[in-house]
Each structure stands twice: as structure tokens, then as C-alpha cells.
Write an enzyme that holds these catalytic residues in place. Structure first.
Site, PDB file in Angstrom:
ATOM      1  N   ASP A  62       8.461  11.454   4.202  1.00  0.00           N
ATOM      2  CA  ASP A  62       7.162  11.889   4.727  1.00  0.00           C
ATOM      3  C   ASP A  62       7.351  12.233   6.205  1.00  0.00           C
ATOM      4  O   ASP A  62       8.369  11.881   6.810  1.00  0.00           O
ATOM      5  CB  ASP A  62       6.137  10.749   4.570  1.00  0.00           C
ATOM      6  CG  ASP A  62       4.776  11.107   5.145  1.00  0.00           C
ATOM      7  OD1 ASP A  62       4.309  12.235   4.915  1.00  0.00           O
ATOM      8  OD2 ASP A  62       4.174  10.265   5.847  1.00  0.00           O
TER       9      ASP A  62
ATOM     10  N   GLU B 259      -4.509   6.303  11.086  1.00  0.00           N
ATOM     11  CA  GLU B 259      -3.308   5.698  11.665  1.00  0.00           C
ATOM     12  C   GLU B 259      -3.640   4.720  12.785  1.00  0.00           C
ATOM     13  O   GLU B 259      -2.951   3.721  12.991  1.00  0.00           O
ATOM     14  CB  GLU B 259      -2.422   6.811  12.209  1.00  0.00           C
ATOM     15  CG  GLU B 259      -0.972   6.497  12.056  1.00  0.00           C
ATOM     16  CD  GLU B 259      -0.178   7.759  11.957  1.00  0.00           C
ATOM     17  OE1 GLU B 259       0.500   8.060  12.920  1.00  0.00           O
ATOM     18  OE2 GLU B 259      -0.260   8.457  10.932  1.00  0.00           O
TER      19      GLU B 259
ATOM     20  N   CYS C 297      -3.714  14.297   1.301  1.00  0.00           N
ATOM     21  CA  CYS C 297      -2.991  13.833   2.492  1.00  0.00           C
ATOM     22  C   CYS C 297      -2.570  12.388   2.237  1.00  0.00           C
ATOM     23  O   CYS C 297      -3.325  11.606   1.628  1.00  0.00           O
ATOM     24  CB  CYS C 297      -3.901  13.915   3.706  1.00  0.00           C
ATOM     25  SG  CYS C 297      -3.138  13.293   5.217  1.00  0.00           S
TER      26      CYS C 297
ATOM     27  N   HIS D 283      -2.534   9.868   4.028  1.00  0.00           N
ATOM     28  CA  HIS D 283      -3.337   8.800   4.633  1.00  0.00           C
ATOM     29  C   HIS D 283      -4.662   8.529   3.920  1.00  0.00           C
ATOM     30  O   HIS D 283      -5.255   7.466   4.101  1.00  0.00           O
ATOM     31  CB  HIS D 283      -3.686   9.168   6.079  1.00  0.00           C
ATOM     32  CG  HIS D 283      -2.519   9.237   7.007  1.00  0.00           C
ATOM     33  ND1 HIS D 283      -1.379   9.962   6.729  1.00  0.00           N
ATOM     34  CD2 HIS D 283      -2.323   8.677   8.223  1.00  0.00           C
ATOM     35  CE1 HIS D 283      -0.533   9.856   7.737  1.00  0.00           C
ATOM     36  NE2 HIS D 283      -1.080   9.079   8.660  1.00  0.00           N
TER      37      HIS D 283
END
Ligand code: DGL
Length: 269
Positions: A11, A155, A187, A189
Site C-alpha cells: 500500500d 490517519e 480507499c 482507510h
């Protein structure tokens, strides 16, 4: 390729640990080697040629580590660098992306209707989800929206609070993604904000988190190719990054359900 070689995953950073975590759950006998390109994070606003260059070198690193797969956990790299990485790797490993398993799932589950996609600018501007879904099922209306604030927000630990809710609701209230049957969280996240996205749509829309679907697709592919690990000992996982900071290591807790040790691999020389 041999069945007991490790599964390689990469990633742009540590967000892809959501995919690694799902693979570990669904394939508990497999050894994993994870590479996060933290030196070049984020990929979401990089050019396609830069992302291709990074992806090829990372694939080489995973091959040097004797991986039987190169799984591109990053949606942005899957969007712009899958074909070239597959060509680059050739017959040396099984190369997979996180898009095909999801587009196949959607095209079969929804004979018609409207599907939304959210992701980084790189993913959305590539229009790869729209093209691949419509190639499988032209009756589906696919709309997409770039939501670049979401990955850095998550994040930094902003999810399930009023700040994340305000940003998420602001993005999701855009016209293009109203009245949809399903929303693809395109995505690494976004599994962490699945609950908040669900709440926004008041459970009237299916929220598709790709990590689980991708992990199942990896299992199916390895089974077909007779490459499932048969080892009896408990698996060993190794996690590498191209730039190490304590903050990256601490954030692994968010994405992998438990803090893990990151090792620096200086692949950029
Ligand atoms: N891993 C990226 C993705 O899934 C998100 C973070 C980034 O922009 O690098 O698109």
C-alpha cells in the site's frame, strides 16, 4: 511459486493494513509480508507515472522476499498501476488488485440501479470503477466523488466523533451520490468510517467495504491455483515501510487491531 511462500501485500502507507487484517482473518495459515510506501505517502494526489514507478519497485521487493502474491491493497495504485505491475511481475507471482473483486460483486448483486463510489482524487479521476462496473453491467448508473480529506482525517485518528461526522456528512450530501443502492468505499482507510457512512444513509444504502471481499477473492484465487498454505506452525507476519516514524507505528493500532512492529526497508537507495 510454492504454496508455503508468503502472501505479499503493499500500500502507499499503513491504511492497507485493513486489507492485510481481513486476509489474516480469512486465511489464518498464511505468512504475510506487508510493505507500506510511507516515504511517498499519499498516492492519492500523485501522477499515474510516479505511482507506476513506485509499484514496480515494491513488487520487486516482494519478489525478493519470495512472495507468491503481489496484492495491491491501495485503491489508487490498483486504479493506475495494476496492468503495468502485472506485466512487470509476469509469471513470478499472482498479482491482484482491490477493484476487480468489488466490481464483480456489485455487477452481480445489482442487476440495475445506481452505485456510488468515493475515494482519493487519483482513484476517482481514473474512472476505473465506472468503466469496470459498466463493462460487466451496462445497466448500472455509476457515480463517483473524490473525498480527499477523509484519508488524512482517519490517519490522524478522527473518526466516530463530531469532526469526522461533519466532514463525512458534508461530502455525502453532494448531489452526485444521492439515492444510491450501494456506496463503494474505494480507499484503504474507509472501513474505519463505515459506521458513520451507514448512519448518514440511514441504512437504506449498502455500504461496501472492499477489505472483506478482497480477502475472500484472494482465498478463491489461491485455492484455484493450489497455492493455499498447508503449514501447521503458527504464521509469521512481517511489516516493512520505506520511511519509519513512531507515529506510523502507533497508527497501525487503528488499522490492524493491535500495534505492530514496523521495519524500515530502504528500497529507494
Ligand atoms: N491507500 C490510498 C488508497 O487506498 C489512500 C492513501 C493515499 O492517498 O495514499 O487510495
Amino acid at each position: 511459486m510454492k504454496a508455503n511462500q508468503p502472501i505479499g501485500i503493499f500500500d502507499s502507507g499503513i491504511g492497507g493494513l485493513t486489507v492485510a487484517n481481513a486476509i489474516r482473518r480469512i486465511l489464518p495459515k498464511e505468512n504475510l509480508i506487508y510493505f507500506g510506501d510511507t516515504a511517498h505517502l499519499p498516492y492519492g494526489d500523485k501522477s499515474a507515472s510516479a505511482i507506476r514507478h513506485y509499484s514496480h519497485r515494491i513488487a520487486d521487493f516482494l519478489l525478493e522476499k519470495k512472495c507468491k502474491t503481489v496484492i495491491i491493497a491501495c485503491n489508487t495504485a490498483s486504479s493506475v498501476a495494476f496492468n503495468t505491475t502485472k506485466k512487470h511481475v509476469g509469471e513470478n507471482a499472482v498479482v491482484m488488485n482491490v477493484i476487480d473483486p468489488v466490481t464483480s460483486y456489485v455487477a452481480v448483486k445489482y442487476p440495475k440501479g445506481k452505485i456510488g463510489v468515493i475515494g482519493t482524487k487519483g482513484t476517482i479521476n481514473s474512472r476505473v470503477y465506472v468503466r469496470r462496473i459498466n463493462k460487466l453491467n451496462e445497466k448500472l448508473n455509476v457515480t463517483s466523488l473524490a473525498t480527499p480529506l477523509l484519508a488524512p482525517m482517519i490517519e490522524e485518528g478522527f473518526f466516530n466523533n463530531y469532526i469526522s461526522r461533519t466532514i463525512i456528512n458534508n461530502y455525502l450530501s453532494k448531489n452526485s451520490i444521492q439515492h444510491i443502492n450501494a456506496l463503494i468505499l474505494a480507499c484503504t482507510h474507509y472501513p474505519l468510517i463505515k459506521k458513520e457512512v451507514h448512519e448518514y444513509y440511514q441504512k437504506k444504502t449498502e455500504i461496501i467495504d472492499s477489505a472483506e471481499i478482497v480477502a475472500k477473492a484472494v482465498k478463491t484465487k489461491l485455492t484455484k491455483k493450489k497455492l493455499l498454505s498447508s503449514q501447521a506452525t503458527s504464521p509469521k507476519h512481517r511489516f516493512f515501510v520505506s520511511d519509519y516514524t513512531k507515529a506510523f507505528e502507533e497508527s497501525t493500532r487503528i488499522f490492524f487491531k493491535g500495534e505492530i512492529h514496523l521495519r524500515k526497508a530502504d528500497i529507494w537507495g
